[in-house]
Motif scaffolding. Structure first.
Motif, PDB file in Angstrom:
ATOM      1  N   GLU A  12      42.524  33.097  43.559  1.00 44.74           N
ATOM      2  CA  GLU A  12      42.603  33.169  42.094  1.00 44.74           C
ATOM      3  C   GLU A  12      41.785  34.338  41.564  1.00 44.74           C
ATOM      4  N   THR A  13      40.704  34.650  42.265  1.00 43.17           N
ATOM      5  CA  THR A  13      39.854  35.759  41.824  1.00 43.17           C
ATOM      6  C   THR A  13      40.599  37.085  41.920  1.00 43.17           C
ATOM      7  N   ILE A  14      41.315  37.280  43.013  1.00 41.77           N
ATOM      8  CA  ILE A  14      42.074  38.524  43.159  1.00 41.77           C
ATOM      9  C   ILE A  14      43.192  38.594  42.122  1.00 41.77           C
ATOM     10  N   GLY A  16      43.109  37.283  39.204  1.00 45.54           N
ATOM     11  CA  GLY A  16      42.419  37.615  37.958  1.00 45.54           C
ATOM     12  C   GLY A  16      41.969  39.065  37.917  1.00 45.54           C
ATOM     13  N   ALA A  17      41.510  39.563  39.063  1.00 47.13           N
ATOM     14  CA  ALA A  17      41.069  40.961  39.125  1.00 47.13           C
ATOM     15  C   ALA A  17      42.247  41.908  38.891  1.00 47.13           C
ATOM     16  N   LYS A  20      42.915  42.008  35.254  1.00 43.64           N
ATOM     17  CA  LYS A  20      41.929  42.892  34.629  1.00 43.64           C
ATOM     18  C   LYS A  20      42.329  44.360  34.829  1.00 43.64           C
ATOM     19  N   MET A  24      42.886  47.395  32.239  1.00 42.48           N
ATOM     20  CA  MET A  24      42.074  48.617  32.301  1.00 42.48           C
ATOM     21  C   MET A  24      42.959  49.859  32.432  1.00 42.48           C
TER      22      MET A  24
END
Lengths: 127, 146
Positions: A12-14, A16-17, A20, A24
């Motif tokens: 999930e972190t990847i 989310g990254a 992001k 950006m």
């Protein structure tokens, strides 16, 4: 209006990254759909049209290589571009994936501008 | 395996900086944590021309920092607490993938397993062989072996 992209990664972190990074890079995203493995991705694709799939390789249940093979074998999905976003750096593996039909490859960790360039090269710049 | 340990010392700080915007520096012996330190341990095994495993033992307070920086949100966001373990597992995944290329070149194909948490009992043996770093002022031990 903009790109609709399916992000497939068991982290999930990847996922989310990557969301992001899309922001950006100021990419025009219509929607970002997420799946935790290849099986979930195929289920998503049955219900939703996407412009492109970004997938990890190593995932539980169904990995990115199997997902790619399943998509290429399905007339409904075979023309959807698939790019791999992975920690793996083996050129041998990449050559195999290119033969199998991937449209691009990014190595983690990847910068927002690399993601922007990948989407532009595969989907074209959004006018 | 020495190649991987050498690669780990080079690659781990770079990956931490590029993925989570945190900087690491060697931790000197006197600054190593005491025996009552209770770190979180994660491990990733691989198979290929070389089989092995890498482990990270991290101060629990570092995990939400990694999650916050990777996700681009504030550390006090409740999401960081729930995503911290996933963040360090994925950090390990990126370190191992890049270390394998650093150590063995771009030719060989390795199979990376899914990162997993490890039992605290393993820490005792690892601390004698691992590489200590301070990340954001918090101790972290990197270990590589079979």
């Amino acid at each position: 209006m903009g790109y609709t992209v399916l992000v497939v990664d068991d982290s999930e972190t990847i996922r989310g990254a990557l969301l992001k990074a899309f922001k950006m890079a100021k990419l025009p995203m219509e929607e970002v759909v997420q799946a935790g493995d290849g099986q979930e991705a195929l289920a998503v694709l049955k219900d939703k049209w996407v412009d492109m799939v970004l997938t990890d390789i190593n995932m539980p249940n169904m990995g990115g290589v199997e997902l790619l093979a399943a998509m290429k074998a399905d007339p409904n999905f075979k023309d959807i571009p698939v790019a791999v976003v992975s920690t793996e750096g083996s050129q041998t593996r990449m050559a195999t994936l290119k033969e199998a039909g991937i449209s691009g490859y990014l190595r983690k960790p990847c910068r927002p501008e690399e993601i922007r360039d990948l989407l532009h090269s595969v989907l074209g710049e959004w006018a | 395996m020495n190649e991987m340990a050498e690669a780990m010392a080079i690659v781990a700080p770079r990956i931490l900086e590029e993925s989570a915007y945190v900087f690491s520096e060697p931790l000197d012996g006197p600054d190593e944590p005491s025996d009552d330190w209770r770190p979180v341990g994660v491990q990733l095994r691989w198979e290929g021309p070389s089989n092995g495993a890498m482990r990270i033992w991290a101060d629990p307070a570092l995990l939400p920092v990694l999650a916050a920086n990777m996700l681009g949100i504030e550390e006090d966001d409740p999401v960081c607490a729930s995503k911290g373990l996933d963040a360090i597992k994925e950090t390990l995944n990126m370190i191992v993938g890049n270390c394998l290329t650093e150590a063995w070149g771009p030719g060989p194909v390795f199979h990376l397993n899914i990162p997993e948490t490890v039992a605290p009992e393993l820490f005792g043996d690892d601390r004698a062989e691992g590489i200590w770093q301070a990340i954001e002022g918090r101790p972290v031990l990197f270990w590589c072996g079979t």
